[in-house]
Every structure is written in structure tokens, then in C-alpha cells.
Design a protein around this motif. Structure first.
Motif, mmCIF file in Angstrom:
data_model
loop_
_atom_site.group_PDB
_atom_site.id
_atom_site.type_symbol
_atom_site.label_atom_id
_atom_site.label_comp_id
_atom_site.label_asym_id
_atom_site.label_seq_id
_atom_site.Cartn_x
_atom_site.Cartn_y
_atom_site.Cartn_z
ATOM 1 N N PRO A 23 93.498 53.166 77.234
ATOM 2 C CA PRO A 23 94.657 53.823 77.041
ATOM 3 C C PRO A 23 94.311 54.783 75.875
ATOM 4 O O PRO A 23 93.259 53.987 74.778
ATOM 5 C CB PRO A 23 95.964 53.547 76.510
ATOM 6 C CG PRO A 23 95.698 51.684 75.982
ATOM 7 C CD PRO A 23 93.739 51.460 77.001
ATOM 8 N N LEU A 24 94.615 56.333 75.885
ATOM 9 C CA LEU A 24 94.575 56.934 74.560
ATOM 10 C C LEU A 24 95.758 56.151 73.324
ATOM 11 O O LEU A 24 96.738 57.056 73.831
ATOM 12 C CB LEU A 24 94.752 58.426 75.532
ATOM 13 C CG LEU A 24 93.904 58.750 76.150
ATOM 14 C CD1 LEU A 24 94.261 59.842 76.579
ATOM 15 C CD2 LEU A 24 91.739 59.096 75.665
ATOM 16 N N LEU A 25 95.179 55.914 72.688
ATOM 17 C CA LEU A 25 95.561 56.311 71.493
ATOM 18 C C LEU A 25 96.168 56.921 70.678
ATOM 19 O O LEU A 25 95.805 57.881 70.820
ATOM 20 C CB LEU A 25 95.618 54.648 70.469
ATOM 21 C CG LEU A 25 94.879 53.251 70.735
ATOM 22 C CD1 LEU A 25 93.776 53.036 69.697
ATOM 23 C CD2 LEU A 25 96.088 52.637 71.443
ATOM 24 N N PRO A 26 97.228 57.270 70.437
ATOM 25 C CA PRO A 26 98.671 56.424 70.305
ATOM 26 C C PRO A 26 99.485 55.442 71.464
ATOM 27 O O PRO A 26 100.299 54.713 70.894
ATOM 28 C CB PRO A 26 99.056 56.326 68.729
ATOM 29 C CG PRO A 26 99.483 58.107 68.917
ATOM 30 C CD PRO A 26 98.517 58.721 69.905
ATOM 31 N N ALA A 27 99.046 55.924 72.605
ATOM 32 C CA ALA A 27 100.003 55.292 73.615
ATOM 33 C C ALA A 27 99.248 54.548 74.409
ATOM 34 O O ALA A 27 98.893 54.071 74.878
ATOM 35 C CB ALA A 27 100.447 56.423 74.603
ATOM 36 N N GLY A 28 99.422 53.140 73.203
ATOM 37 C CA GLY A 28 98.678 52.625 74.622
ATOM 38 C C GLY A 28 99.273 51.440 74.341
ATOM 39 O O GLY A 28 100.242 51.720 75.870
ATOM 40 N N ALA A 29 98.589 49.698 75.408
ATOM 41 C CA ALA A 29 98.756 49.656 76.660
ATOM 42 C C ALA A 29 100.145 48.660 77.126
ATOM 43 O O ALA A 29 100.558 48.416 77.665
ATOM 44 C CB ALA A 29 97.584 49.534 77.456
ATOM 45 N N PHE A 30 100.862 47.825 75.868
ATOM 46 C CA PHE A 30 102.045 46.940 75.409
ATOM 47 C C PHE A 30 102.765 47.949 75.504
ATOM 48 O O PHE A 30 103.777 48.322 74.751
ATOM 49 C CB PHE A 30 101.509 46.260 74.912
ATOM 50 C CG PHE A 30 100.815 45.272 74.195
ATOM 51 C CD1 PHE A 30 99.853 45.087 75.100
ATOM 52 C CD2 PHE A 30 100.037 45.870 72.734
ATOM 53 C CE1 PHE A 30 99.042 44.660 74.608
ATOM 54 C CE2 PHE A 30 99.435 45.258 72.077
ATOM 55 C CZ PHE A 30 97.781 44.719 74.260
ATOM 56 N N ALA A 31 103.031 49.037 76.997
ATOM 57 C CA ALA A 31 104.372 49.570 77.130
ATOM 58 C C ALA A 31 104.071 50.217 78.857
ATOM 59 O O ALA A 31 103.601 49.042 80.048
ATOM 60 C CB ALA A 31 104.420 50.420 76.781
ATOM 61 N N ALA A 79 90.599 60.947 82.195
ATOM 62 C CA ALA A 79 90.724 61.080 83.629
ATOM 63 C C ALA A 79 88.927 60.545 83.809
ATOM 64 O O ALA A 79 89.119 59.378 84.181
ATOM 65 C CB ALA A 79 90.702 62.364 84.360
ATOM 66 N N ARG A 80 88.335 60.922 82.672
ATOM 67 C CA ARG A 80 86.948 60.340 83.235
ATOM 68 C C ARG A 80 86.388 59.040 82.688
ATOM 69 O O ARG A 80 85.942 58.371 83.040
ATOM 70 C CB ARG A 80 85.921 60.769 81.545
ATOM 71 C CG ARG A 80 86.163 62.851 81.847
ATOM 72 C CD ARG A 80 85.764 63.222 80.858
ATOM 73 N NE ARG A 80 86.480 63.176 79.515
ATOM 74 C CZ ARG A 80 86.007 63.624 78.673
ATOM 75 N NH1 ARG A 80 84.586 64.613 78.036
ATOM 76 N NH2 ARG A 80 86.733 63.650 77.936
ATOM 77 N N GLY A 81 87.898 58.796 82.099
ATOM 78 C CA GLY A 81 87.683 57.018 81.940
ATOM 79 C C GLY A 81 88.319 55.790 82.473
ATOM 80 O O GLY A 81 88.741 54.359 82.135
ATOM 81 N N ALA A 82 88.944 56.500 83.534
ATOM 82 C CA ALA A 82 89.803 55.795 85.112
ATOM 83 C C ALA A 82 89.012 54.772 85.307
ATOM 84 O O ALA A 82 87.975 55.858 86.363
ATOM 85 C CB ALA A 82 91.186 56.579 84.378
ATOM 86 N N PHE A 83 89.023 53.885 85.755
ATOM 87 C CA PHE A 83 87.985 53.317 86.764
ATOM 88 C C PHE A 83 88.723 52.616 88.075
ATOM 89 O O PHE A 83 89.415 52.008 87.051
ATOM 90 C CB PHE A 83 87.054 52.306 85.961
ATOM 91 C CG PHE A 83 85.902 53.026 85.105
ATOM 92 C CD1 PHE A 83 84.490 53.418 85.614
ATOM 93 C CD2 PHE A 83 86.277 52.853 83.510
ATOM 94 C CE1 PHE A 83 83.964 53.815 83.801
ATOM 95 C CE2 PHE A 83 86.182 53.381 82.487
ATOM 96 C CZ PHE A 83 84.006 54.011 83.207
ATOM 97 N N ALA A 84 87.857 52.898 88.453
ATOM 98 C CA ALA A 84 88.678 52.303 89.727
ATOM 99 C C ALA A 84 88.762 50.579 89.996
ATOM 100 O O ALA A 84 87.436 50.000 89.290
ATOM 101 C CB ALA A 84 87.826 52.816 91.323
ATOM 102 N N ALA A 85 90.109 50.448 90.307
ATOM 103 C CA ALA A 85 90.054 49.061 89.434
ATOM 104 C C ALA A 85 89.541 47.861 91.071
ATOM 105 O O ALA A 85 89.570 48.197 92.382
ATOM 106 C CB ALA A 85 91.676 48.215 89.707
ATOM 107 N N PRO A 86 88.207 46.768 90.406
ATOM 108 C CA PRO A 86 88.095 46.217 91.786
ATOM 109 C C PRO A 86 88.768 45.543 92.832
ATOM 110 O O PRO A 86 89.762 44.900 92.663
ATOM 111 C CB PRO A 86 87.198 44.906 91.217
ATOM 112 C CG PRO A 86 87.362 45.529 89.533
ATOM 113 C CD PRO A 86 88.427 46.544 89.333
#
Length: 321
Positions: A84-92, A99-106
Motif C-alpha cells: 500500500p501507499l503510506l501513510p495509508a498502510g495495510a492495517f486498516a 495501480a502499477r504495483g497492484a498484482f493479480a492475487a493468485p
């Protein structure tokens, strides 16, 4: 939305607080994702302590790795993994991603497993294949083999056809390393790993060393590295950054290689995408599967980050908002 916030730096259990905050707004080239799972990484703890190379402005929401569902736009509903793009991290409950760094989940992995495939497995992949050029039949020594990135290195080492020697700290972690498929497991609390590696290799030593620990792990590795061996420095979980004795590297004819995986996102993003494709294929074949040791609700994130910081966990802890 609910999100963990860090208003001041310190120990995670002391400075992380769960709060109601505004949902982040995506900018140009960004995605808003609903967090389906986030996994705890050692860098999360370092960031909260203020010891990491990335220092987001206060207050920030920690969490550097997730599996999420895209909200709105052309990719709405897509299940993706990445950072995720900090400061808006994943523990939320919601986070932002490039968008360029969002990969399809296996598809072969559930949300928690998919969240754990990105950083650790990409790190291990680049360390073993891009930096060390690990070959089938070689001996791979993995430190902290029951941890997040170490467990990934064990699985990828076996997938590459290497003989894997796993070093762990304690009998419980030894059980985990054996289940991961390590050929030999050494409990450093019970025996000297240097002597054990030499004995297991007939005195030759390890061809490749995967070291996310530093300190004594690195120093000992220089004593059991093979001729033309490669030590890949991945991190310093021990808290001690060793000084490389270059005269020793010269005399024994081994290489010391650094790996900063995050640089590939800007220096060679195509390589990151190629590694993701390979990892997705390995997951589909059940050759690799992230080791998720615990699945906790959002409220458990601070305790989980603290335990990872203290080195008392195995595999990955997943937070499920």
C-alpha cells in the motif's frame, strides 16, 4: 473506517492505537482497496520504532503488505496483492495502492496466503535467483528459516533443486522448518551451526547463504561458506550490522551480495512482474504456499507487530479486517 495509527515512534504495543479515521481518497494512478488480509512484516516494527529507511509522516497507518479488493474504477472487484501507499498502510479497513504495483492475487491462494506471497517471496526469489544465481544441486543455508522471509527461501530453494539447510532458534521453529521441506534443520540454541554445516557438507560448506539476520549469523556464515560461495545480505533482524572483512572474502574466494528488493520496483519493474508470474505458477502447482501461522482480527495488529519485533513468531501473522 477503522485503522491503526502511529502518532509517536516507539514499541508497537505502546504507540499503535486503533482509531476511526477518514477513508483515504485515491489520486491519479492510485487504487482504493478494501483490505481483505494484511500480513505483518519485520519492517512494520522497524517503521513504528523509527528505525526503517522509509519514515512516513506522523500520524501514519502501518502495514506494508496486503491482499485487497479494488473499490471503483475499471478494476473494481479485482483481488490484488502488493504494497500500500503510506501513510495509508495495510492495517486498516481500506488502503491505497499504486495501480502499477497492484498484482493479480493468485487464484490458488486464499486472502491471507495471497497477502503473504509478495514481499517475502519476491525478496527470496531475487536473492536466490537474481543475486546468488542458485543452481540445482547446490547447498543453500537459510537463517531464520521459520520466519516470514526465511520460510519463503526454504520453499524456493527446494523448488530450485537445492539441498536446503535451515537454521532456526528453538525446537518449535525446528518443527516448522522440517514441515517446510528443509533437508537439514539446525537449532542454533542447541548446537553450533558452523560445525553442523561443515559436517553435513563434508567440510565443503554452503554454496549460497540467505541471511536476513546479520550479527553472529553473518559472521558464522563466513566460516562455513564454500569455495566460490555467495552470501546474500537481506536484513539485520538481530539488530547488529556486521562489518565485512574483505581480506577474508579474498582469501576464501566468496562473494558478499546485498539485496534491497524495493529498488527493483523503480530500477527494473519488469523483473518484479516476471517474478510474480513465476511465483503465481509455483503457487498453482502447490510448490510454494506462504506459511500463515495465525489469522487475527484487526484489533490484534499491535500485539502481532510487537511479537514479530520480539522474534517470537513463526511464519506469517495475517490480520483480517
Amino acid at each position: 473506517m477503522r485503522a491503526w495509527q502511529v502518532d509517536g515512534l516507539g514499541e508497537p504495543a505502546a504507540v499503535m492505537r486503533l482509531a476511526e479515521v477518514e477513508q483515504p481518497e485515491p489520486g491519479e494512478g492510485q487504487l482504493l482497496v478494501r483490505t481483505r488480509a494484511a500480513v505483518v512484516n519485520f519492517p512494520d516494527a522497524l517503521m513504528v520504532r523509527g528505525h526503517y529507511q522509509v519514515r512516513p509522516p506522523l500520524p501514519f497507518t502501518p502495514g506494508v503488505e496486503l491482499c485487497g479488493e479494488v473499490v471503483g474504477g475499471e478494476r473494481a472487484g479485482e483481488r490484488v496483492i502488493g504494497t500500500p501507499l503510506l501513510p495509508a498502510g495495510a492495517f486498516a479497513e481500506y488502503a491505497l495502492m499504486d495501480a502499477r504495483g497492484a498484482f493479480a492475487a493468485p487464484p490458488a491462494l486464499d486472502d491471507a496466503e495471497a497477502a503473504g506471497l509478495h514481499i517475502a517471496y519476491q525478496t527470496a526469489w531475487f536473492a536466490l535467483h537474481r543475486r546468488a544465481a542458485l543452481r540445482a544441486g547446490e547447498t543453500l543455508l537459510v537463517h531464520a528459516a521459520a520466519g516470514g522471509v526465511g520460510s519463503a527461501a526454504v520453499q524456493l530453494g527446494k523448488a530450485a533443486g537445492a539441498t536446503v539447510i535451515a537454521v532456526v532458534g528453538g525446537p518449535e521453529k525446528a518443527v516448522v522448518a522440517r514441515k517446510l521441506g528443509a533437508d537439514l534443520v539446525i537449532d542454533r540454541q542447541a548446537e553450533d551451526f558452523v560445525g553442523a554445516v561443515k559436517e553435513a557438507t563434508g567440510g565443503r560448506g554452503a554454496d549460497v547463504v540467505f541471511d536476513p539476520v546479520g550479527g553472529d549469523a553473518y559472521t558464522g556464515s563466513t566460516r562455513c561458506i564454500a569455495f566460490e560461495g555467495r552470501i546474500v545480505v537481506v536484513g539485520f533482524a538481530s539488530g547488529t550490522i556486521p562489518s565485512a572483512a574483505l581480506n577474508h572474502a579474498l582469501v576464501k574466494n566468496y562473494s558478499v551480495l546485498g539485496l534491497h528488493w524495493g529498488l527493483y520496483a523503480t530500477k527494473d519493474p519488469a523483473a518484479v512482474h516476471a517474478a510474480h508470474t513465476e511465483l503465481t505458477e509455483l503457487a498453482a502447482k502447490s510448490v510454494v504456499r506462504p506459511l500463515i501461522s495465525e489469522r487475527l482480527p484487526l484489533a490484534g495488529a499491535a500485539d502481532a507487530v510487537q511479537r514479530v519485533a520480539d522474534g517470537t513468531t513463526t511464519g506469517r501473522i495475517a490480520i483480517l479486517p
